[in-house]
Design a protein around this motif. Structure first.
Motif, PDB file in Angstrom:
ATOM      1  N   ARG A  49       7.571   0.142   6.922  1.00 36.33           N
ATOM      2  CA  ARG A  49       8.518  -0.834   6.389  1.00 36.33           C
ATOM      3  C   ARG A  49       7.954  -1.457   5.128  1.00 36.33           C
ATOM      4  O   ARG A  49       8.653  -1.650   4.142  1.00 36.33           O
ATOM      5  CB  ARG A  49       8.776  -1.920   7.446  1.00 36.33           C
ATOM      6  N   ASP A  50       6.670  -1.755   5.160  1.00 42.04           N
ATOM      7  CA  ASP A  50       5.977  -2.365   4.027  1.00 42.04           C
ATOM      8  C   ASP A  50       4.635  -1.675   3.828  1.00 42.04           C
ATOM      9  O   ASP A  50       3.993  -1.269   4.797  1.00 42.04           O
ATOM     10  CB  ASP A  50       5.727  -3.853   4.270  1.00 42.04           C
ATOM     11  N   VAL A  51       4.214  -1.574   2.588  1.00 38.94           N
ATOM     12  CA  VAL A  51       2.890  -1.061   2.249  1.00 38.94           C
ATOM     13  C   VAL A  51       2.215  -2.120   1.381  1.00 38.94           C
ATOM     14  O   VAL A  51       2.768  -2.535   0.359  1.00 38.94           O
ATOM     15  CB  VAL A  51       2.964   0.277   1.482  1.00 38.94           C
ATOM     16  N   TYR A  52       1.045  -2.556   1.808  1.00 42.16           N
ATOM     17  CA  TYR A  52       0.280  -3.552   1.060  1.00 42.16           C
ATOM     18  C   TYR A  52      -1.012  -2.901   0.582  1.00 42.16           C
ATOM     19  O   TYR A  52      -1.779  -2.373   1.390  1.00 42.16           O
ATOM     20  CB  TYR A  52      -0.042  -4.767   1.928  1.00 42.16           C
ATOM     21  N   ILE A  53      -1.240  -2.928  -0.709  1.00 42.76           N
ATOM     22  CA  ILE A  53      -2.475  -2.395  -1.269  1.00 42.76           C
ATOM     23  C   ILE A  53      -3.453  -3.554  -1.358  1.00 42.76           C
ATOM     24  O   ILE A  53      -3.211  -4.532  -2.061  1.00 42.76           O
ATOM     25  CB  ILE A  53      -2.212  -1.746  -2.631  1.00 42.76           C
ATOM     26  N   ARG A  77       3.101 -14.333  11.956  1.00 40.56           N
ATOM     27  CA  ARG A  77       2.511 -15.320  12.862  1.00 40.56           C
ATOM     28  C   ARG A  77       1.279 -15.955  12.232  1.00 40.56           C
ATOM     29  O   ARG A  77       0.692 -15.409  11.307  1.00 40.56           O
ATOM     30  CB  ARG A  77       2.116 -14.654  14.188  1.00 40.56           C
ATOM     31  N   GLU A  78       0.896 -17.082  12.755  1.00 40.27           N
ATOM     32  CA  GLU A  78      -0.331 -17.737  12.335  1.00 40.27           C
ATOM     33  C   GLU A  78      -1.502 -16.834  12.703  1.00 40.27           C
ATOM     34  O   GLU A  78      -1.561 -16.301  13.806  1.00 40.27           O
ATOM     35  CB  GLU A  78      -0.464 -19.094  13.029  1.00 40.27           C
ATOM     36  N   ILE A  94      -5.340 -11.460   2.008  1.00 41.35           N
ATOM     37  CA  ILE A  94      -4.298 -10.592   2.585  1.00 41.35           C
ATOM     38  C   ILE A  94      -3.079 -11.419   2.934  1.00 41.35           C
ATOM     39  O   ILE A  94      -1.939 -11.010   2.649  1.00 41.35           O
ATOM     40  CB  ILE A  94      -4.833  -9.829   3.804  1.00 41.35           C
ATOM     41  N   SER A  95      -3.237 -12.572   3.546  1.00 39.41           N
ATOM     42  CA  SER A  95      -2.105 -13.430   3.910  1.00 39.41           C
ATOM     43  C   SER A  95      -1.305 -13.826   2.695  1.00 39.41           C
ATOM     44  O   SER A  95      -0.070 -13.819   2.709  1.00 39.41           O
ATOM     45  CB  SER A  95      -2.602 -14.683   4.633  1.00 39.41           C
ATOM     46  N   ALA A  96      -1.988 -14.190   1.611  1.00 36.68           N
ATOM     47  CA  ALA A  96      -1.292 -14.574   0.380  1.00 36.68           C
ATOM     48  C   ALA A  96      -0.509 -13.393  -0.199  1.00 36.68           C
ATOM     49  O   ALA A  96       0.599 -13.571  -0.714  1.00 36.68           O
ATOM     50  CB  ALA A  96      -2.288 -15.095  -0.645  1.00 36.68           C
ATOM     51  N   GLN A  97      -1.050 -12.202  -0.086  1.00 35.92           N
ATOM     52  CA  GLN A  97      -0.389 -11.025  -0.625  1.00 35.92           C
ATOM     53  C   GLN A  97       0.853 -10.676   0.191  1.00 35.92           C
ATOM     54  O   GLN A  97       1.858 -10.259  -0.366  1.00 35.92           O
ATOM     55  CB  GLN A  97      -1.355  -9.851  -0.640  1.00 35.92           C
ATOM     56  N   VAL A  98       0.808 -10.850   1.488  1.00 34.16           N
ATOM     57  CA  VAL A  98       1.932 -10.503   2.359  1.00 34.16           C
ATOM     58  C   VAL A  98       3.091 -11.473   2.163  1.00 34.16           C
ATOM     59  O   VAL A  98       4.245 -11.095   2.202  1.00 34.16           O
ATOM     60  CB  VAL A  98       1.482 -10.440   3.840  1.00 34.16           C
ATOM     61  N   ARG A  99       2.780 -12.726   1.909  1.00 33.21           N
ATOM     62  CA  ARG A  99       3.834 -13.730   1.717  1.00 33.21           C
ATOM     63  C   ARG A  99       4.449 -13.513   0.381  1.00 33.21           C
ATOM     64  O   ARG A  99       5.330 -13.502  -0.145  1.00 33.21           O
ATOM     65  CB  ARG A  99       3.260 -15.139   1.805  1.00 33.21           C
TER      66      ARG A  99
END
Length: 99
Positions: A49-53, A77-78, A94-99
């Protein structure tokens, strides 16, 4: 086999690339290319669904990848306990990139 409509889970990929590849090809459109490639090689059901580099994955001091933390981030989730991570800052990135 889980039905996506009842579990609300989908495949999400966190990808680390070699610097040399990024310098040569750049990150533009790479996530879409990776999604398409997985769909061709494995099948549409496996297409992320999503790809994060990302530059790094959350690992314990012994080198094990903390998949639970990646799942928390991907599902919105937290993030849970990060005390066993070798580098706790990686989850912030990683959290900042996903948001």
């Amino acid at each position: 086999m889980h039905d996506l409509s009842t579990t609300r889970q989908a495949v999400v990929a966190f990808v680390i690339l070699k610097e040399s590849y990024l310098k040569e090809h750049g990150p533009d459109g790479l996530a879409q290319q990776l999604r398409a490639w997985v769909g061709e090689q494995i099948g549409p059901i496996a297409r992320p669904r999503d790809v994060y580099i990302v530059g790094e994955l959350p690992k314990t001091r012994s080198g094990k990848i903390m998949r639970r933390l990646l799942r928390d981030v991907a599902e919105g989730r937290e993030v849970g306990d990060t005390t066993t991570l070798a580098d706790t800052a990686v989850m912030s990135v990683i959290s900042a990139q996903v948001r």
